[in-house]
Design a protein around this motif. Structure first.
Motif, PDB file in Angstrom:
ATOM      1  N   PRO A  24      46.258  25.147  47.642  1.00 58.99           N
ATOM      2  CA  PRO A  24      47.180  24.161  48.203  1.00 58.99           C
ATOM      3  C   PRO A  24      48.396  24.009  47.279  1.00 58.99           C
ATOM      4  O   PRO A  24      48.340  24.355  46.096  1.00 58.99           O
ATOM      5  N   VAL A  30      42.719  18.703  47.195  1.00 58.54           N
ATOM      6  CA  VAL A  30      42.670  18.019  48.489  1.00 58.54           C
ATOM      7  C   VAL A  30      41.618  18.586  49.433  1.00 58.54           C
ATOM      8  O   VAL A  30      41.350  18.005  50.477  1.00 58.54           O
ATOM      9  N   ILE A  35      37.173  17.511  54.838  1.00 51.85           N
ATOM     10  CA  ILE A  35      38.231  18.485  55.097  1.00 51.85           C
ATOM     11  C   ILE A  35      37.713  19.917  54.910  1.00 51.85           C
ATOM     12  O   ILE A  35      38.029  20.806  55.697  1.00 51.85           O
ATOM     13  N   SER A  88      46.527  25.017  58.462  1.00 48.64           N
ATOM     14  CA  SER A  88      47.405  23.990  57.892  1.00 48.64           C
ATOM     15  C   SER A  88      47.884  23.033  58.977  1.00 48.64           C
ATOM     16  O   SER A  88      47.835  21.812  58.801  1.00 48.64           O
ATOM     17  N   ARG A  92      46.590  19.140  58.909  1.00 47.28           N
ATOM     18  CA  ARG A  92      47.609  18.118  58.667  1.00 47.28           C
ATOM     19  C   ARG A  92      47.730  17.175  59.864  1.00 47.28           C
ATOM     20  O   ARG A  92      48.097  16.016  59.701  1.00 47.28           O
ATOM     21  N   TYR A  95      44.156  14.996  59.433  1.00 45.28           N
ATOM     22  CA  TYR A  95      43.962  14.216  58.205  1.00 45.28           C
ATOM     23  C   TYR A  95      45.327  13.826  57.650  1.00 45.28           C
ATOM     24  O   TYR A  95      46.002  14.609  56.997  1.00 45.28           O
ATOM     25  N   LEU A  98      46.762  14.381  54.004  1.00 44.14           N
ATOM     26  CA  LEU A  98      47.331  15.668  53.595  1.00 44.14           C
ATOM     27  C   LEU A  98      48.848  15.667  53.749  1.00 44.14           C
ATOM     28  O   LEU A  98      49.545  16.329  52.992  1.00 44.14           O
ATOM     29  N   THR A  99      49.370  14.938  54.721  1.00 39.61           N
ATOM     30  CA  THR A  99      50.823  14.903  54.910  1.00 39.61           C
ATOM     31  C   THR A  99      51.494  13.971  53.914  1.00 39.61           C
ATOM     32  O   THR A  99      52.624  14.188  53.534  1.00 39.61           O
ATOM     33  N   LEU A 105      50.808  22.350  53.104  1.00 39.80           N
ATOM     34  CA  LEU A 105      49.466  22.648  52.626  1.00 39.80           C
ATOM     35  C   LEU A 105      49.432  24.050  52.063  1.00 39.80           C
ATOM     36  O   LEU A 105      48.795  24.354  51.141  1.00 39.80           O
TER      37      LEU A 105
END
Length: 105
Positions: A24, A30, A35, A88, A92, A95, A98-99, A105
């Protein structure tokens, strides 16, 4: 004595396996539960669609290691591009953390 399993398409016979490692952005940790489990599901789904086989997969919090078997005429670069882009975008979207933590990502 064991026999190697080779595959073929219209004009080549091959047995290509590629060790792929990617991280990542900023090597942030992450890829944690849940995830990582979702990422495994998405990798399997997309690899079947691309007619590539993920022989082995290891997902650590800060990187992913894959052993991929694919047709050399399709190209490992295309397989990796599709796997990374597809997963990705999906992760994104599902979840939101993640953004907020990563620009990509």
């Amino acid at each position: 004595m064991s026999q190697r399993v080779v595959e073929s398409n219209h004009n080549v016979i091959f047995d290509c396996k590629y060790h792929v490692v990617f991280c990542p952005k900023y090597r942030r940790k992450v890829l944690i539960p849940p995830i990582d489990a979702r990422l495994k599901e998405r990798f399997q789904l997309k690899s079947e669609e691309l007619r590539a086989e993920i022989v082995e997969m290891e997902i650590m919090p800060d990187h992913v290691q894959l052993l991929i078997k694919c047709d050399p005429q399709f190209g490992i670069h295309r397989v990796v591009k599709h796997l990374k882009g597809f997963t990705s975008r999906i992760l994104r979207g599902e979840y939101r953390q993640l953004t907020s933590r990563l620009p990509s990502l």
